[in-house]
Design an enzyme around this catalytic site. Structure first.
Site, PDB file in Angstrom:
ATOM      1  CB  CYS A 127      32.083 -24.450  38.183  1.00  0.00           C
ATOM      2  SG  CYS A 127      31.158 -23.048  39.553  1.00  0.00           S
ATOM      3  CG  LEU A 136      21.196 -17.863  23.393  1.00  0.00           C
ATOM      4  CD1 LEU A 136      21.787 -19.403  23.748  1.00  0.00           C
ATOM      5  CD2 LEU A 136      22.639 -17.765  23.589  1.00  0.00           C
TER       6      LEU A 136
END
Length: 613
Positions: free
Chosen positions: A2, A261
């Site tokens: 966040c 990734l």
């Protein structure tokens, strides 16, 4: 994951400042596209933007618990990977929970243990707690500095935020840059606590900053300590594997789609392979993503930094681990697009100057976000296990400066070569860098009986883990959160960092190669091509068209010699750089063009006051 922000003022009533707090919160909408909230009382105002990852309906913030002496309210960014165990322990101590979120666990842990709760957390986090019982603000950052966290002292309190932009949205914060700020931009040393902007500081990794009416106090709850390593080779390799299995399992926990990734290097491949095996236990398949450039594999030319293209190795791992793989292929038009450059600078709040490597990372994350909300990355394994070329360069090993700077100039030239002569003299970067180095190495403890060579290598490892890795962690966080993607970094788990840091260099290189402990711990899950591959850094395009586009973009600024960028960048240097013929454009020239364009665009966007005299 966040974005958080807030304002504490002991001299005014913040209930009249709702608009300012909302403006601060809104700057981080990209970090939290799913929800937002504010909480305001007389002397404290907290703002939150949410990217929902765990307990989607129950993790709203700001979150509070009531006490007989007033509420305790928290805004939180990040993940606590051990929240399940902490929750069970707290239930055993009589606490009740109303949600399944890790946010509530962290808040209740503070209620139970006070500041000592930070030592119990395993994760990446930055959070602020307003404790009405004592009218104090408590700001905490994770041990490795994975999640960014900034504050700005005011006459009667403090402003804070996940990113500088949240603080700069408040009228009390001046947008100014001094010589020290420019030094930090060009020194490439990431001084702990330094935030470049005048008056702004970082909450340092592993620290708690407490703000009361009588001032601000910083305490450290974690540091990278020297300890004796007693395990032999086999035990060390086995323990690294055991840690990795536990870390990856914890970091795969998510209520939203996740992926890895994959670069085809040892780090991301090992992580992907372990994740694939663990998810296969429940019938799931790992999604993996890699970045590539148009024509890069077919036309690849080895150089001193990169000996092989990534894509063939990526595909070997994807095939062996049965991942659902996708290459994100970019071209020079995308990489040099001023709009992309603008988005990268807005994400960083600073002219970072990493050029196509910043642009490609942002575009990679933007493409991934269409499929996943969480991604696991191999970032920091090179710093932890010793993977970079400078670890093996005798010049860097012996140098009394930051080891990466020894090789940086070889590839990219001197960063201050693009500056005006007067500014170069005023900055005196060599002295700034030397002072930063001397301060850092003074904090390292030498092990009794440690040889001179092992002591030098301990310093090299320490500097990478306390300076260099923070540059890359900040880059990854900003690029990912700019598109609402949470990137987790398993190799930053503090248990792994502490263990490997204290392994002697002879053990870290027991097979006379880089990252021996990691290779030994994961070779069984890797294709031989990857297990034996030589380290290759994050890719950069070799397309000469990219540099030509940089020159074209730079010419636009040369046509306006009064532009403020020429208070920093030498007009003569830039004029020469745009006229270099394509075959003669060196990596150093290209890097200088990227830095100049970043600075110019940043000055246009942020309009800082330059205090350079």
């Amino acid at each position: 994951m966040c974005g958080i922000c807030g304002w504490v003022s002991f001299g005014r009533d913040l209930r009249a400042e709702h608009a300012a707090v909302e403006s601060m919160t809104e700057t981080m909408a990209c970090r939290g596209p799913d929800d937002h909230g504010t909480w305001v009382t007389e002397h404290a105002a907290l703002g939150h933007r949410r990217l929902a990852i765990i307990d989607l309906p129950g993790g709203r913030q700001p979150m509070s618990v009531r006490t007989p002496n007033g509420p305790i309210v928290m805004v939180y960014s990040g993940e606590a990977y051990n929240f399940t165990e902490l929750r069970e322990e707290l239930i055993g101590r009589g606490h009740r929970f109303h949600t399944d979120s890790d946010t509530e666990v962290v808040l209740v842990a503070y209620l139970e243990w006070g500041d000592a709760f930070a030592e119990r957390l395993n994760g990446m986090y930055a959070f602020a707690i307003w404790d009405s019982r004592e009218n104090k603000l408590v700001m905490v950052r994770d041990r490795m500095g994975i999640k960014p966290f900034y504050y700005y002292e005011t006459a009667d309190g403090v402003l804070f935020g996940s990113e500088p932009k949240a603080i700069l949205a408040n009228p009390l914060a001046e947008r100014a840059l001094t010589l020290d700020g420019v030094r930090e931009l060009f020194a490439f040393v990431k001084t702990p606590g330094h935030a470049v902007w005048e008056g702004m500081r970082e909450v340092e990794p592993g620290t708690i900053v407490t703000v009361r009416a009588n001032g601000l106090r910083t305490t450290r709850y974690w540091t990278l300590e020297t300890r004796e390593h007693t395990d032999d080779r086999d035990a060390s390799v086995a323990h690294v594997r055991e840690l990795l299995e536990d870390i990856v399992r914890r970091q795969l926990v998510s209520d939203v789609p996740r992926c890895t990734l994959l670069s085809g290097g040892l780090d991301s491949s090992a992580m992907t392979a372990i994740a694939a095996r663990q998810l296969a236990e429940t019938g799931e398949t790992v999604r993996s993503f890699a970045v590539d450039f148009v024509g890069q594999t077919e036309n690849f030319v080895p150089d001193d930094l990169r000996g092989t293209p990534d894509t063939p190795y990526v595909h070997d791992v994807a095939a062996m681990s049965h991942t659902e793989h996708q290459d994100i292929v970019l071209d020079s038009d995308q990489l040099a697009d001023p709009d992309v450059r603008s988005k990268v600078i807005r994400a960083r709040d600073l002219p970072a100057g990493l050029g196509d490597m910043d642009a490609s990372l942002y575009l990679l994350f933007k493409a991934i976000r269409e499929h996943s909300t969480v991604a696991l990355s191999g970032e920091s394994a090179d710093e932890v296990f010793g993977g970079y070329q400078q670890f093996f360069d005798p010049r860097a090993q012996r140098a009394t400066t930051f080891p990466w700077l020894v090789r940086f100039a070889d590839h990219f030239g001197k960063d201050d070569s693009i500056l005006t002569p007067d500014l170069t003299e005023a900055l005196d970067l060599p002295r700034y860098i030397q002072n930063a180095y001397d301060t850092s190495v003074a904090a390292i403890e030498r092990l009794d009986g440690e040889s001179d060579f092992e002591w030098r290598m301990r310093k090299v490892c320490y500097l990478h883990l306390t300076h260099f890795v923070r540059i890359l962690l900040d880059r990854k966080d900003r690029a990912s959160m700019a598109v609402g993607l949470e990137v987790r970094v398993p190799f930053c788990d503090h248990r792994l960092v502490e263990y490997v840091y204290n392994a002697p260099w002879s053990l870290k290189t027991y097979d006379d190669r880089e990252k021996s402990l990691l290779r030994g711990a994961t070779r069984d899950v890797l294709p031989p091509s990857v297990a034996d591959r030589v380290k290759s850094p994050y890719p950069s395009t070799q397309d000469p068209k990219y540099a030509v586009k940089l020159q074209d973009n730079a010419r636009e600024y040369l046509s306006t010699p009064g532009h403020p960028v020429f208070d920093i960048v030498s007009h003569d240097w830039l004029a020469r750089a745009v006229e270099i013929e394509t075959p003669q454009i060196t990596q150093a020239s290209r890097h200088g063009l990227e830095r100049s364009l970043d600075l110019a665009l940043w000055l246009d966007m942020y309009k800082p006051t330059l205090k350079l005299s």
